[in-house]
Design an enzyme around this catalytic site. Structure first.
Site, PDB file in Angstrom:
ATOM      1  N   GLU A   1     -19.986 117.579 -52.573  1.00  0.00           N
ATOM      2  CA  GLU A   1     -20.738 116.653 -51.712  1.00  0.00           C
ATOM      3  C   GLU A   1     -20.125 116.766 -50.323  1.00  0.00           C
ATOM      4  O   GLU A   1     -19.071 116.182 -50.063  1.00  0.00           O
ATOM      5  CB  GLU A   1     -20.607 115.218 -52.255  1.00  0.00           C
ATOM      6  CG  GLU A   1     -21.260 114.994 -53.599  1.00  0.00           C
ATOM      7  CD  GLU A   1     -22.768 114.847 -53.507  1.00  0.00           C
ATOM      8  OE1 GLU A   1     -23.281 114.555 -52.414  1.00  0.00           O
ATOM      9  OE2 GLU A   1     -23.441 115.032 -54.535  1.00  0.00           O
TER      10      GLU A   1
ATOM     11  N   CYS B   1     -21.419 110.058 -44.058  1.00  0.00           N
ATOM     12  CA  CYS B   1     -21.814 111.475 -44.171  1.00  0.00           C
ATOM     13  C   CYS B   1     -23.290 111.692 -43.852  1.00  0.00           C
ATOM     14  O   CYS B   1     -23.660 112.731 -43.339  1.00  0.00           O
ATOM     15  CB  CYS B   1     -21.493 112.000 -45.555  1.00  0.00           C
ATOM     16  SG  CYS B   1     -22.242 111.031 -46.860  1.00  0.00           S
TER      17      CYS B   1
END
Ligand code: NAD
Length: 456
Positions: A210, A244
């Site tokens: 990720e 993010c």
């Protein structure tokens, strides 16, 4: 470097006992985790405040509430997810039935970052537990207080042969990566993602990565500007841009640029006040190094709003930079802070071309009232996931897979996706013994002719 072999062996042995595969054991563990989170709520809120100056509202919403919801959803659905899935069987296999079994990998290593230090360690753990694995978590060293509460919570709730937290920085992470894991789940930056994959390759360990990247936010000429401004300001400045999937930069249609930016300024002021640096609930930058890197972008283009910093408190005002091009330093890497560069366009094709010249974003946001425009962007740009007419919200749905593509990562999780990520899908054919169709055998008369009737 410490040796973690003993810990890994202990977990492997515990896994082989079969305990973690039992449904009641998994449900019980999820229940314990939920209780542990509730018990530690106060300490977590304090730790997140001390590490990042996260407000209670942000900390509860994005680090605690979201996990409680994920656990609730998992507990509710686990029984169904665990059932072997019956699938179709072709004519050639007459007499048999086919199933997909979800089987835990074994021992999983979870490495997490500092920006949502609790959420990004526990969310994968929920999947690991649900799927029946043992796990070791290596949380971030940059948020030591939160990592400590996380460590206490896990050691109070679980035996280390089942779930354990190992504290430490890069060296610890590398020592852990030297061991043979059955699965590695990593959340963090692109360069470290490459290190993880290389280490995993040595043992042929499957990975989920990720990662991050520059996530565009496009505001088209026909967008609902006021709402777009509010939703973009919210998504960008939450956690001071250290998210993010935060909009990394804005692509504004030339016609609406001025008007949008006016609304954007108003929206930001509504959210954080006229002087955000004096707002006690405004998140700070995680470290001096990150603060200095962000401050260096202030001389890119022109400052439209913000621009002030509090050096001692490591805080940076919500800032918008205009007159930016892809050549500016602020456009080279993921920003990961409350600085929003603005580029403008006339034709959507310029935007699509601009994004295509760069690595696949983790997220993309398009604000437009036109389905054709929305569809054009969705069809032509490859990105991890995103929203039409919103920011960040896709992340909070257990029904949507969350993950990157290309440079922004591989694999996805959340909801059933987390269970699937930590499960090997074992295909099993159950054959009848009541009869035996002869065509497959080489000694059958006219075998080839007959087999060609089926395999054509
Ligand atoms: P990072 O990659 O520096 O660190 C992540 C973890 O890896 C930490 O636990 C750290 O100790 C460890 N680590 C660091 N260097 C290492 C090395 N050389 N070898 C082995 N382990 C190492 O990331 P960060 O600064 O903590 O987090 C910010 C990054 O994470 C941003 O790029 C952001 O986009 C990304 N991120 C992605 C997601 C997502 O869900 N896709 C979520 C949050 C953050």
């Amino acid at each position: 470097m410490e040796d973690y072999q003993a810990l890994v062996n202990k977990q492997k042995q515990f896994f082989r006992s079969g305990k973690t595969k039992e449904m009641t054991y998994r449900l019980d563990a999820l229940e314990k985790l939920r209780n542990g989170i509730r018990e530690k709520e106060e300490s977590l809120l304090h730790a997140l405040k001390a590490d990042l100056n996260k407000s209670e509202f942000e900390a509860y919403t994005a680090e605690i509430g979201v996990l409680l919801e994920e656990i609730r959803f998992t507990i509710k659905n686990l029984r169904v997810w665990m059932q072997p899935e019956k699938v179709k069987t072709p004519m050639t296999h007459l007499g048999s039935a086919s199933y997909i079994y979800s089987e835990p990998y074994g021992t999983a290593l979870i490495i997490s970052p500092w920006n949502y230090p609790f959420q990004l360690a526990i969310a994968p753990l929920i999947g690991a537990i649900a799927a029946g694995n043992c796990a070791v978590i290596k949380p971030s060293e940059l948020t030591p207080r939160t990592s400590e509460v996380l460590g206490d919570l896990i050691s109070e709730m679980f035996p280390e042969e089942y779930i354990s937290v190992v504290q430490g920085g890069v060296e610890t992470s590398q020592a852990l990566l030297g061991e043979k894991w059955d699965y590695i789940f990593f959340t963090g930056s692109v360069p470290v993602g490459k290190v993880i994959m290389e280490a995993a390759a040595k043992h042929l360990t499957p990975v989920t990565l990720e990662l991050g990247g520059k996530s565009p936010c496009i505001v088209h000429e026909d967008a609902n500007l006021k709402l777009a401004a509010k939703r973009t300001a919210w998504g960008k400045f939450m956690n001071a841009g250290q998210t993010c999937v935060a909009p990394d930069y804005l692509y504004l249609h030339r016609k609406i640029k001025e008007e949008f930016l006016r609304y954007f300024q108003e929206a930001t002021e509504e959210l954080y006040g006229a002087e955000p640096l004096k707002n006690l609930n405004y998140t700070r930058i995680v470290s001096e190094k990150h603060f200095r890197r962000l401050r260096s972008f202030m001389n890119n283009g022109d400052i439209f709003m913000g621009g002030k910093v509090n050096e001692e408190g490591l805080a940076i005002e919500p800032t918008v930079l205009t007159n930016i091009t892809w050549e500016d330093p602020v456009m080279q890497d993921e920003i990961f802070g409350p600085i929003l560069p603005v580029m403008e366009y006339e034709q959507l094709s310029e935007v699509i071309e601009g994004i295509h010249q760069h690595p696949n974003p983790l997220a993309l946001y398009i604000f437009s009232e036109s389905k054709t425009t929305q569809q054009e962007v969705l069809n032509q740009v490859s990105f991890g996931g995103g929203c039409v007419n919103d920011t960040l919200y896709h992340l909070a749905s257990p029904y949507l897979p969350f993950g990157g593509v290309g440079n922004s990562g591989m694999g996805a999780y959340h909801g059933k996706g987390s269970f699937d990520t930590f499960s090997h899908k074992k295909g099993v054919l159950k054959q009848t013994t009541r009869f035996d169709i002869p065509f497959r055998y080489p000694n059958v008369k006219d075998g080839l002719k007959k087999i060609k009737l089926f395999l054509k």
